[in-house]
Design a protein around this motif. Sequence first.
Motif, PDB file in Angstrom:
ATOM      1  N   GLY A   1       0.835  -1.182   0.000  1.00  0.00           N
ATOM      2  CA  GLY A   1       0.000   0.000   0.000  1.00  0.00           C
ATOM      3  C   GLY A   1       0.870   1.232   0.000  1.00  0.00           C
ATOM      4  N   LYS A   2       0.246   2.407  -0.069  1.00  0.00           N
ATOM      5  CA  LYS A   2       1.049   3.626  -0.190  1.00  0.00           C
ATOM      6  C   LYS A   2       1.808   3.947   1.087  1.00  0.00           C
ATOM      7  CE  LYS A   2      -2.891   6.594   1.025  1.00  0.00           C
ATOM      8  NZ  LYS A   2      -3.708   7.725   0.577  1.00  0.00           N
ATOM      9  N   TYR A   3       1.396   3.363   2.238  1.00  0.00           N
ATOM     10  CA  TYR A   3       2.063   3.681   3.495  1.00  0.00           C
ATOM     11  C   TYR A   3       3.192   2.709   3.836  1.00  0.00           C
ATOM     12  CZ  TYR A   3      -1.929   6.739   4.100  1.00  0.00           C
ATOM     13  OH  TYR A   3      -2.877   7.698   3.923  1.00  0.00           O
ATOM     14  N   ASN A   4       3.264   1.593   3.144  1.00  0.00           N
ATOM     15  CA  ASN A   4       4.351   0.660   3.435  1.00  0.00           C
ATOM     16  C   ASN A   4       5.184   0.369   2.192  1.00  0.00           C
ATOM     17  OD1 ASN A   4       2.426  -0.802   2.129  1.00  0.00           O
ATOM     18  ND2 ASN A   4       2.632  -2.636   3.387  1.00  0.00           N
ATOM     19  N   MET A   5       5.276   1.359   1.310  1.00  0.00           N
ATOM     20  CA  MET A   5       6.039   1.205   0.081  1.00  0.00           C
ATOM     21  C   MET A   5       7.505   0.940   0.373  1.00  0.00           C
ATOM     22  SD  MET A   5       6.063   1.135  -3.214  1.00  0.00           S
ATOM     23  CE  MET A   5       4.524   1.898  -3.716  1.00  0.00           C
ATOM     24  N   VAL A   6       8.084   1.663   1.325  1.00  0.00           N
ATOM     25  CA  VAL A   6       9.502   1.492   1.640  1.00  0.00           C
ATOM     26  C   VAL A   6       9.759   0.082   2.145  1.00  0.00           C
ATOM     27  CG1 VAL A   6      11.397   2.251   3.126  1.00  0.00           C
ATOM     28  CG2 VAL A   6       9.852   3.943   2.121  1.00  0.00           C
ATOM     29  N   LEU A   7       8.876  -0.418   3.022  1.00  0.00           N
ATOM     30  CA  LEU A   7       9.032  -1.773   3.539  1.00  0.00           C
ATOM     31  C   LEU A   7       8.998  -2.784   2.418  1.00  0.00           C
ATOM     32  CD1 LEU A   7       9.186  -3.821   5.844  1.00  0.00           C
ATOM     33  CD2 LEU A   7       6.694  -3.681   6.045  1.00  0.00           C
ATOM     34  N   CYS A   8       8.097  -2.634   1.486  1.00  0.00           N
ATOM     35  CA  CYS A   8       7.990  -3.565   0.370  1.00  0.00           C
ATOM     36  C   CYS A   8       9.230  -3.529  -0.518  1.00  0.00           C
ATOM     37  CB  CYS A   8       6.751  -3.255  -0.466  1.00  0.00           C
ATOM     38  SG  CYS A   8       5.207  -3.704   0.350  1.00  0.00           S
ATOM     39  N   LEU A   9       9.763  -2.317  -0.715  1.00  0.00           N
ATOM     40  CA  LEU A   9      10.964  -2.207  -1.518  1.00  0.00           C
ATOM     41  C   LEU A   9      12.142  -2.909  -0.854  1.00  0.00           C
ATOM     42  CD1 LEU A   9      10.653   1.492  -2.693  1.00  0.00           C
ATOM     43  CD2 LEU A   9      10.458  -0.537  -4.129  1.00  0.00           C
ATOM     44  N   LEU A  10      12.258  -2.759   0.463  1.00  0.00           N
ATOM     45  CA  LEU A  10      13.329  -3.426   1.190  1.00  0.00           C
ATOM     46  C   LEU A  10      13.171  -4.940   1.133  1.00  0.00           C
ATOM     47  CD1 LEU A  10      13.634  -1.116   4.324  1.00  0.00           C
ATOM     48  CD2 LEU A  10      15.198  -1.261   2.369  1.00  0.00           C
ATOM     49  N   LEU A  11      11.937  -5.418   1.215  1.00  0.00           N
ATOM     50  CA  LEU A  11      11.691  -6.856   1.107  1.00  0.00           C
ATOM     51  C   LEU A  11      12.041  -7.365  -0.282  1.00  0.00           C
ATOM     52  CD1 LEU A  11       8.318  -7.088   3.054  1.00  0.00           C
ATOM     53  CD2 LEU A  11      10.504  -8.092   3.750  1.00  0.00           C
ATOM     54  N   THR A  12      11.767  -6.540  -1.282  1.00  0.00           N
ATOM     55  CA  THR A  12      12.113  -6.912  -2.646  1.00  0.00           C
ATOM     56  C   THR A  12      13.605  -7.060  -2.798  1.00  0.00           C
ATOM     57  OG1 THR A  12      10.175  -5.769  -3.528  1.00  0.00           O
ATOM     58  CG2 THR A  12      11.965  -6.240  -5.082  1.00  0.00           C
TER      59      THR A  12
ATOM     60  N   ALA B   1      10.324  10.645  -1.156  1.00  0.00           N
ATOM     61  CA  ALA B   1      10.831  11.555  -0.125  1.00  0.00           C
ATOM     62  C   ALA B   1      10.731  13.007  -0.577  1.00  0.00           C
ATOM     63  CB  ALA B   1      12.276  11.203   0.225  1.00  0.00           C
ATOM     64  N   MET B   2      11.057  13.240  -1.853  1.00  0.00           N
ATOM     65  CA  MET B   2      10.948  14.593  -2.407  1.00  0.00           C
ATOM     66  C   MET B   2       9.504  15.058  -2.429  1.00  0.00           C
ATOM     67  SD  MET B   2      13.695  14.513  -5.530  1.00  0.00           S
ATOM     68  CE  MET B   2      13.181  16.157  -6.055  1.00  0.00           C
ATOM     69  N   ILE B   3       8.590  14.159  -2.811  1.00  0.00           N
ATOM     70  CA  ILE B   3       7.173  14.530  -2.830  1.00  0.00           C
ATOM     71  C   ILE B   3       6.701  14.886  -1.425  1.00  0.00           C
ATOM     72  CG2 ILE B   3       4.848  13.610  -3.205  1.00  0.00           C
ATOM     73  CD1 ILE B   3       6.325  14.253  -5.778  1.00  0.00           C
ATOM     74  N   ALA B   4       7.146  14.118  -0.436  1.00  0.00           N
ATOM     75  CA  ALA B   4       6.747  14.377   0.952  1.00  0.00           C
ATOM     76  C   ALA B   4       7.264  15.738   1.417  1.00  0.00           C
ATOM     77  CB  ALA B   4       7.266  13.269   1.843  1.00  0.00           C
ATOM     78  N   LEU B   5       8.506  16.076   1.045  1.00  0.00           N
ATOM     79  CA  LEU B   5       9.075  17.364   1.466  1.00  0.00           C
ATOM     80  C   LEU B   5       8.344  18.516   0.796  1.00  0.00           C
ATOM     81  CD1 LEU B   5      12.898  16.541   1.384  1.00  0.00           C
ATOM     82  CD2 LEU B   5      11.482  16.983   3.406  1.00  0.00           C
ATOM     83  N   LEU B   6       7.970  18.348  -0.466  1.00  0.00           N
ATOM     84  CA  LEU B   6       7.243  19.398  -1.177  1.00  0.00           C
ATOM     85  C   LEU B   6       5.820  19.553  -0.645  1.00  0.00           C
ATOM     86  CD1 LEU B   6       8.475  18.722  -4.819  1.00  0.00           C
ATOM     87  CD2 LEU B   6       9.129  20.610  -3.306  1.00  0.00           C
TER      88      LEU B   6
END
Length: 210
Positions: free
Chosen positions: A5-16, A205-210
Motif C-alpha cells: 500500500g502507499k504507506y508501506n512502500m519502503v518496507l515492500c521495496l526493502l523486502l524486494t 521523499a521529495m514529494i513528501a518534502l514538497l
Amino acid sequence: MYMCGKYNMVLCLLLTIAGVSSYAPIEYMNSYCNGTINVAAANRLKLDSNMVSGFSDNCQVQLKAADVFKSSIAVRISFLHLQVPCDEGIIVFSGFRTAFTSWCGYGSPSMSFKSLTDTGTIKFQKYSGVPVFTSSFDLLITNVNYGFCDSTEFECDNGDCIDNVLLTCDGNNNCGDDSDEAASVCIWTYPVIVGVSFGTVGFFAMIALL
C-alpha cells in the motif's frame, strides 16, 4: 505474498531487495564429519584452512536432496572455490554421474556434478604427517528435480528443475549450465532493483518534502 500500500512502500521495496540476495546457507565440513546435510533448496559446504588441523584423516559428509513431494531428485555440486594442495589432501566424490571422482589443486572446475540418486557423498582426505595445512574449498550444493517442473520451479536448459523463487537470479549457478542466471531470465537483476528501489524512495521523499 506481501501486499504493498502507499504507506508501506519502503518496507515492500526493502523486502524486494532482500528477496533477490543469494540464498545458500553456509555449512562447515568439520561440523558434519560422518553426518548428513539435508539440502532443501541449496547449501554451501565450506572448508576453511584454519579448521583442517583439527580434522581426523578422513571427513565424510553425506548430501541428501530433501523433498518429500518429488521422486526424481538429486543433488548437484558446483565448485565456487578450490585450494587443496595435492600434497596436503584430496576431495573425493562418490555417487555422482562423473568419471572424475577426486580433486585437488587450485582453481575451480567449470563443470558441475549430479548425483545418481537423491544422495551423494563428499570426503575430504587429509594426509597425515603434513606440518602445514592451507587447504580450503567452497561448494554449492543444489537440490534438483529432474522430473516434471511444477509452477514453483524453474526449468534449466539441461532439464533440471530448481526452486524458482529462491535460486534464480541469485548470482549462483544452481542449474549447472548458468541458465538460471541468463540475461533473458534475470531482467531485474540485483543492481537494477537496488537502483530502482532507492530512486523510488528518493522520489517519494521529495514529494513528501514538497
